[in-house]
Design a protein around this motif. Structure first.
Motif, PDB file in Angstrom:
ATOM      1  N   UNK A  41       0.845  -1.200   0.000  1.00 44.68           N
ATOM      2  CA  UNK A  41       0.000   0.000   0.000  1.00 44.68           C
ATOM      3  C   UNK A  41       0.878   1.248   0.000  1.00 44.68           C
ATOM      4  N   UNK A  42       0.718   2.043  -1.054  1.00 43.39           N
ATOM      5  CA  UNK A  42       1.462   3.284  -1.229  1.00 43.39           C
ATOM      6  C   UNK A  42       0.582   4.465  -0.839  1.00 43.39           C
ATOM      7  N   UNK A  43       1.143   5.377  -0.058  1.00 45.93           N
ATOM      8  CA  UNK A  43       0.466   6.636   0.275  1.00 45.93           C
ATOM      9  C   UNK A  43       1.207   7.769  -0.420  1.00 45.93           C
ATOM     10  N   UNK A  44       0.445   8.585  -1.151  1.00 43.04           N
ATOM     11  CA  UNK A  44       0.970   9.778  -1.809  1.00 43.04           C
ATOM     12  C   UNK A  44       0.099  10.955  -1.398  1.00 43.04           C
ATOM     13  N   UNK A  50      -4.424  16.191   0.494  1.00 44.98           N
ATOM     14  CA  UNK A  50      -5.032  15.052   1.180  1.00 44.98           C
ATOM     15  C   UNK A  50      -4.335  13.762   0.738  1.00 44.98           C
ATOM     16  N   UNK A  51      -4.406  12.724   1.575  1.00 49.24           N
ATOM     17  CA  UNK A  51      -3.701  11.488   1.237  1.00 49.24           C
ATOM     18  C   UNK A  51      -4.437  10.659   0.187  1.00 49.24           C
ATOM     19  N   UNK A  52      -3.649   9.911  -0.580  1.00 52.68           N
ATOM     20  CA  UNK A  52      -4.195   8.926  -1.513  1.00 52.68           C
ATOM     21  C   UNK A  52      -3.472   7.618  -1.212  1.00 52.68           C
ATOM     22  N   UNK A  53      -4.201   6.529  -1.048  1.00 52.24           N
ATOM     23  CA  UNK A  53      -3.570   5.223  -0.875  1.00 52.24           C
ATOM     24  C   UNK A  53      -3.960   4.329  -2.039  1.00 52.24           C
ATOM     25  N   UNK A  54      -2.958   3.625  -2.567  1.00 52.66           N
ATOM     26  CA  UNK A  54      -3.170   2.738  -3.707  1.00 52.66           C
ATOM     27  C   UNK A  54      -2.235   1.542  -3.599  1.00 52.66           C
ATOM     28  N   UNK A  55      -2.566   0.512  -4.342  1.00 49.22           N
ATOM     29  CA  UNK A  55      -1.722  -0.670  -4.377  1.00 49.22           C
ATOM     30  C   UNK A  55      -0.482  -0.441  -5.223  1.00 49.22           C
ATOM     31  N   UNK A  56       0.581  -1.179  -4.910  1.00 45.93           N
ATOM     32  CA  UNK A  56       1.840  -1.010  -5.627  1.00 45.93           C
ATOM     33  C   UNK A  56       2.730  -2.221  -5.375  1.00 45.93           C
ATOM     34  N   UNK A  74      -2.676   8.131 -11.254  1.00 48.22           N
ATOM     35  CA  UNK A  74      -2.779   9.229 -10.295  1.00 48.22           C
ATOM     36  C   UNK A  74      -1.627   9.212  -9.297  1.00 48.22           C
ATOM     37  N   UNK A  75      -1.197   8.015  -8.868  1.00 47.59           N
ATOM     38  CA  UNK A  75      -0.085   7.958  -7.919  1.00 47.59           C
ATOM     39  C   UNK A  75       1.207   8.477  -8.553  1.00 47.59           C
ATOM     40  N   UNK A  76       1.436   8.164  -9.821  1.00 46.87           N
ATOM     41  CA  UNK A  76       2.625   8.676 -10.512  1.00 46.87           C
ATOM     42  C   UNK A  76       2.549  10.200 -10.637  1.00 46.87           C
ATOM     43  N   UNK A  77       1.382  10.713 -10.979  1.00 41.99           N
ATOM     44  CA  UNK A  77       1.216  12.164 -11.090  1.00 41.99           C
ATOM     45  C   UNK A  77       1.397  12.837  -9.734  1.00 41.99           C
ATOM     46  N   UNK A  78       0.870  12.181  -8.675  1.00 45.97           N
ATOM     47  CA  UNK A  78       1.082  12.711  -7.323  1.00 45.97           C
ATOM     48  C   UNK A  78       2.568  12.833  -7.030  1.00 45.97           C
ATOM     49  N   UNK A  79       3.326  11.769  -7.313  1.00 42.00           N
ATOM     50  CA  UNK A  79       4.755  11.757  -6.989  1.00 42.00           C
ATOM     51  C   UNK A  79       5.553  12.729  -7.850  1.00 42.00           C
ATOM     52  N   UNK A  80       5.120  12.952  -9.064  1.00 41.86           N
ATOM     53  CA  UNK A  80       5.799  13.943  -9.909  1.00 41.86           C
ATOM     54  C   UNK A  80       5.620  15.351  -9.329  1.00 41.86           C
ATOM     55  N   UNK A  81       4.469  15.584  -8.722  1.00 41.63           N
ATOM     56  CA  UNK A  81       4.156  16.895  -8.159  1.00 41.63           C
ATOM     57  C   UNK A  81       4.764  17.065  -6.758  1.00 41.63           C
ATOM     58  N   UNK A  83       7.049  14.555  -4.179  1.00 41.34           N
ATOM     59  CA  UNK A  83       7.737  13.265  -4.136  1.00 41.34           C
ATOM     60  C   UNK A  83       7.572  12.501  -2.821  1.00 41.34           C
ATOM     61  N   UNK A  84       6.972  13.111  -1.816  1.00 45.10           N
ATOM     62  CA  UNK A  84       6.846  12.421  -0.531  1.00 45.10           C
ATOM     63  C   UNK A  84       5.905  11.220  -0.632  1.00 45.10           C
ATOM     64  N   UNK A  85       6.320  10.127   0.027  1.00 44.47           N
ATOM     65  CA  UNK A  85       5.514   8.912  -0.004  1.00 44.47           C
ATOM     66  C   UNK A  85       5.733   8.109   1.276  1.00 44.47           C
ATOM     67  N   UNK A  86       4.840   7.162   1.498  1.00 41.88           N
ATOM     68  CA  UNK A  86       5.026   6.111   2.501  1.00 41.88           C
ATOM     69  C   UNK A  86       4.569   4.818   1.845  1.00 41.88           C
ATOM     70  N   UNK A  87       5.278   3.739   2.120  1.00 38.81           N
ATOM     71  CA  UNK A  87       4.926   2.440   1.559  1.00 38.81           C
ATOM     72  C   UNK A  87       4.844   1.442   2.701  1.00 38.81           C
ATOM     73  N   UNK A  88       3.667   0.836   2.836  1.00 35.91           N
ATOM     74  CA  UNK A  88       3.395  -0.113   3.909  1.00 35.91           C
ATOM     75  C   UNK A  88       3.365  -1.513   3.320  1.00 35.91           C
ATOM     76  N   UNK A  89       4.171  -2.419   3.875  1.00 37.20           N
ATOM     77  CA  UNK A  89       4.192  -3.797   3.383  1.00 37.20           C
ATOM     78  C   UNK A  89       2.852  -4.474   3.656  1.00 37.20           C
ATOM     79  N   UNK A  90       2.427  -5.270   2.710  1.00 37.81           N
ATOM     80  CA  UNK A  90       1.185  -6.031   2.847  1.00 37.81           C
ATOM     81  C   UNK A  90       1.216  -6.774   4.180  1.00 37.81           C
ATOM     82  N   UNK A  91       0.191  -6.585   5.027  1.00 31.68           N
ATOM     83  CA  UNK A  91       0.219  -7.225   6.342  1.00 31.68           C
ATOM     84  C   UNK A  91      -0.036  -8.730   6.301  1.00 31.68           C
ATOM     85  N   UNK A  92      -0.502  -9.256   5.182  1.00 37.19           N
ATOM     86  CA  UNK A  92      -0.726 -10.695   5.080  1.00 37.19           C
ATOM     87  C   UNK A  92      -2.178 -11.087   5.276  1.00 37.19           C
ATOM     88  N   UNK A  93      -2.427 -12.382   5.269  1.00 37.62           N
ATOM     89  CA  UNK A  93      -3.799 -12.874   5.227  1.00 37.62           C
ATOM     90  C   UNK A  93      -4.532 -12.902   6.567  1.00 37.62           C
TER      91      UNK A  93
END
Length: 167
Positions: A41-44, A50-56, A74-81, A83-93
């Motif tokens: 899960x990527x946050x941009x 405001x935050x946007x969360x998407x898969x990555x 949209x996430x790529x456009x967010x990062x171009x504008x 660059x700050x991000x957070x990436x959370x590893x998939x927590x699992x099943x």
């Protein structure tokens, strides 16, 4: 008039290799945690802040943590504008999270060097076209359990690994 507070500049963000050189064991643990699952899960930040969360998917190559995205997503456009991000590893099943909870944050810098992109295509065979970003890390965090203790490990460039244990 001089400022009452003294703030030293933050250390420069670190590449994945810079992080791994500073904290090899911790970097191995974090990389292994990201490799357990394909999607994370990527946050941009949107235009309005405001935050946007998407898969990555995260990829580890060339000494970097790489983030690939569909063209003009949209996430790529967010990062171009912004660059700050957070990436959370998939927590699992399940809710157990036996391998801990891992996240990284920093700045995502788009890679435009044709040689690097060609090398990535040759090795990873991504669907084309795509955007490719390199993660410049400002913080890496892992939260896990050790028997009945919550263990929080955090690292920032220029600082030692910090470990906090809570019962």
């Amino acid at each position: 008039m001089a400022s009452m507070t003294s703030s030293s500049p933050s250390p420069a963000p670190a590449s994945w290799d810079g992080f791994a050189a500073a904290q090899p064991e911790f970097a191995d643990t974090v990389r292994a945690r990201f490799r357990l699952y394909k999607h994370h899960v990527l946050a941009t930040l949107r235009k309005d802040g405001s935050p946007r969360v998407t898969g990555l998917e995260a990829d580890f190559r060339f000494g970097e943590m790489l983030l690939g995205m569909m063209p003009d997503s949209l996430k790529a456009l967010d990062l171009r504008r912004d660059a700050r991000f957070a990436l959370h590893a998939n927590p699992g099943p399940d809710a157990e999270m036996n391998d801990g909870d891992v996240r990284v944050s920093g700045r995502a810098v788009e890679i435009t060097d044709p040689e690097v992109i060609a090398r990535f295509i040759a090795e990873a065979t991504p669907p084309e076209p795509f955007h490719l970003f390199r993660a410049e890390l400002t913080e890496v965090v892992r939260i896990g359990l050790d028997n009945d203790e919550l263990v929080i490990q955090s690292w920032r460039p220029g600082r030692p690994l910090r470990t906090v244990r809570r019962k």
